[in-house]
Motif scaffolding. Structure first.
Motif, short mmCIF file in Angstrom:
data_model
loop_
_atom_site.label_atom_id
_atom_site.label_comp_id
_atom_site.label_asym_id
_atom_site.label_seq_id
_atom_site.Cartn_x
_atom_site.Cartn_y
_atom_site.Cartn_z
N SER A 133 14.68 69.44 6.06
CA SER A 133 14.05 70.00 4.87
C SER A 133 14.86 69.69 3.62
O SER A 133 14.31 69.37 2.56
N ASP A 134 16.21 69.77 3.76
CA ASP A 134 17.07 69.43 2.63
C ASP A 134 16.96 67.96 2.28
O ASP A 134 16.98 67.58 1.10
N LYS A 135 16.87 67.09 3.30
CA LYS A 135 16.72 65.66 3.05
C LYS A 135 15.43 65.38 2.29
O LYS A 135 15.41 64.57 1.36
N LYS A 136 14.35 66.03 2.70
CA LYS A 136 13.06 65.81 2.02
C LYS A 136 13.11 66.30 0.59
O LYS A 136 12.61 65.64 -0.33
N ASN A 137 13.73 67.46 0.37
CA ASN A 137 13.83 67.99 -1.00
C ASN A 137 14.68 67.08 -1.87
O ASN A 137 14.35 66.83 -3.05
N LEU A 138 15.78 66.58 -1.33
CA LEU A 138 16.64 65.69 -2.09
C LEU A 138 15.94 64.37 -2.40
O LEU A 138 16.02 63.86 -3.52
N ALA A 139 15.23 63.83 -1.43
CA ALA A 139 14.49 62.58 -1.66
C ALA A 139 13.44 62.77 -2.76
O ALA A 139 13.26 61.89 -3.62
N ALA A 140 12.77 63.91 -2.74
CA ALA A 140 11.77 64.19 -3.78
C ALA A 140 12.43 64.31 -5.14
O ALA A 140 11.90 63.83 -6.15
N GLU A 141 13.61 64.95 -5.18
CA GLU A 141 14.34 65.09 -6.45
C GLU A 141 14.72 63.73 -7.00
O GLU A 141 14.54 63.45 -8.19
N VAL A 142 15.25 62.85 -6.14
CA VAL A 142 15.63 61.50 -6.58
C VAL A 142 14.41 60.74 -7.06
O VAL A 142 14.43 60.09 -8.12
N ARG A 143 13.35 60.79 -6.29
CA ARG A 143 12.12 60.06 -6.63
C ARG A 143 11.57 60.48 -8.00
O ARG A 143 11.26 59.65 -8.85
N GLU A 144 11.49 61.78 -8.22
CA GLU A 144 10.92 62.26 -9.48
C GLU A 144 11.86 61.98 -10.65
O GLU A 144 11.41 61.65 -11.76
N PHE A 145 13.16 62.11 -10.41
CA PHE A 145 14.11 61.86 -11.50
C PHE A 145 14.04 60.40 -11.94
O PHE A 145 13.92 60.10 -13.14
N LEU A 146 14.09 59.46 -11.00
CA LEU A 146 14.06 58.05 -11.37
C LEU A 146 12.72 57.64 -11.97
O LEU A 146 12.66 56.88 -12.94
N SER A 147 11.63 58.14 -11.42
CA SER A 147 10.32 57.74 -11.93
C SER A 147 10.06 58.31 -13.32
O SER A 147 9.46 57.63 -14.16
N THR A 148 10.53 59.52 -13.59
CA THR A 148 10.35 60.07 -14.94
C THR A 148 11.24 59.37 -15.95
O THR A 148 10.84 59.18 -17.11
N ARG A 149 12.44 58.96 -15.55
CA ARG A 149 13.29 58.18 -16.48
C ARG A 149 12.67 56.82 -16.74
O ARG A 149 12.70 56.31 -17.86
N ARG A 150 12.10 56.19 -15.72
CA ARG A 150 11.46 54.88 -15.88
C ARG A 150 10.24 54.97 -16.79
O ARG A 150 9.99 54.06 -17.60
N ALA A 151 9.49 56.06 -16.67
CA ALA A 151 8.25 56.19 -17.42
C ALA A 151 8.44 56.33 -18.92
O ALA A 151 7.52 56.07 -19.69
N ARG A 152 9.63 56.73 -19.35
CA ARG A 152 9.83 56.99 -20.78
C ARG A 152 10.29 55.74 -21.56
O ARG A 152 10.41 55.79 -22.78
#
Length: 299
Positions: free
Chosen positions: A4-23
């Motif tokens: 569960s922690d791995k999934k939460n961390l992966a989601a955090e990384v995914r959203e952080f990088l994608s939101t930085r890329r989008a701007r």
């Protein structure tokens, strides 16, 4: 690490990088624009980030899918440069990478008590408001003037049956916060960004996770800001408050980590000499002089 922690961390990384890329637009990155009006993304594509970072597209896709485990410092630096990360964002990226690496160090346990020496320090700061908080915005102790300045927070009905006093809960769950913080939107943005920063530093802090879950569920204002994945350091600035007794205040503040107490921070306000704010604080100090100088935030 539990799944569960791995999934939460992966989601955090995914959203952080994608939101930085989008701007970041291709024009801002100095890249030619391909596709014209047919581009499906406003920001950079994955292959464009890979080009800027000097890595293969497949490897960047792996990173953005949440797999930062084993990423070297040089890879992280290249990625930070490509995405134009500021200091807080770069630190957050490194924190996420450490959390994803099995051999990475776990964050230090946050101190839960304010030591007597720090309480005496607060007690000696008689002409400036000061308090100690942890990274979850629990106000663990305050001097008399700090208590007087933050009276709307300490006296909130939210904490009548439940402690400790927490300025983030007050910000998003007590309507009175919109009167107390003169620039509520900025204060709300900053509070969420500070909490997001802490999730990278201390991903296994259950109390932090519980606080974020509570605020996300109970406050649309918090949930909307949380989805932005913004991060920020809390070091110095000017806080605009509206105090019920002395009115509007623009107070310069400093926030200092306590090295011997991991996760605790001393915050204090230092208005200009002969300013209206200095006079207002003198009035508050006179009003608070009958109280206890260093007041614990626990109930």
């Amino acid at each position: 690490m539990p799944d569960s922690d791995k999934k939460n961390l992966a989601a955090e990384v995914r959203e952080f990088l994608s939101t930085r890329r989008a701007r970041i637009t291709p024009e801002q990155a100095g890249l030619p624009v391909h596709g014209g009006s047919n581009r499906r993304v406003a920001g950079l594509r994955r292959e464009e980030v890979a080009l800027l970072a000097g890595m293969s597209v497949d490897y960047y896709i792996r990173l953005e899918r949440g797999n930062l485990s084993g990423a070297s410092d040089s890879v992280l630096e290249s990625l930070a440069h490509a995405l134009r990360l500021d200091e807080a964002e770069r630190t957050h990226l490194y924190d996420l990478a450490r959390a994803a690496t099995p051999s990475g160090r776990r964050s230090a346990v946050t101190a839960s008590r304010v030591r007597p020496t720090i309480l005496r320090l607060l007690d000696s700061m008689t002409d400036v408001p000061a308090y100690v908080r942890n990274a979850r915005f629990d106000l663990l102790a305050a001097n008399a003037l700090g208590r007087a300045l933050y009276a709307p927070v300490f006296d909130s009905p939210l904490f009548a049956q439940r402690g400790p006093v927490n300025s983030a809960r007050f910000m998003f769950l007590d309507p009175a916060s919109r009167d107390f913080w003169a620039d509520w939107d900025k204060g709300a943005d900053d509070s969420v960004a500070f909490l997001r920063t802490e999730t990278g530093r201390a991903p296994h802090d259950k109390a932090l996770t519980d606080l974020i879950g509570e605020l996300t569920t109970r406050s649309d204002d918090f949930a909307r800001r949380w989805a932005r994945h913004d991060v920020k350091f809390h070091r110095s600035g000017v806080k605009n408050l509206h105090h019920p007794l002395v009115g509007d205040l623009a107070l310069p503040y400093e926030a200092m980590d306590l090295p011997s107490d991991p996760g605790l921070r001393l915050n204090f306000y230092t208005p200009e000499p002969d300013s209206r704010e200095r006079e207002a604080l003198a009035l508050l100090a006179s009003w608070a002089s009958t109280g206890t100088a260093a007041v614990s935030g626990d109930h």
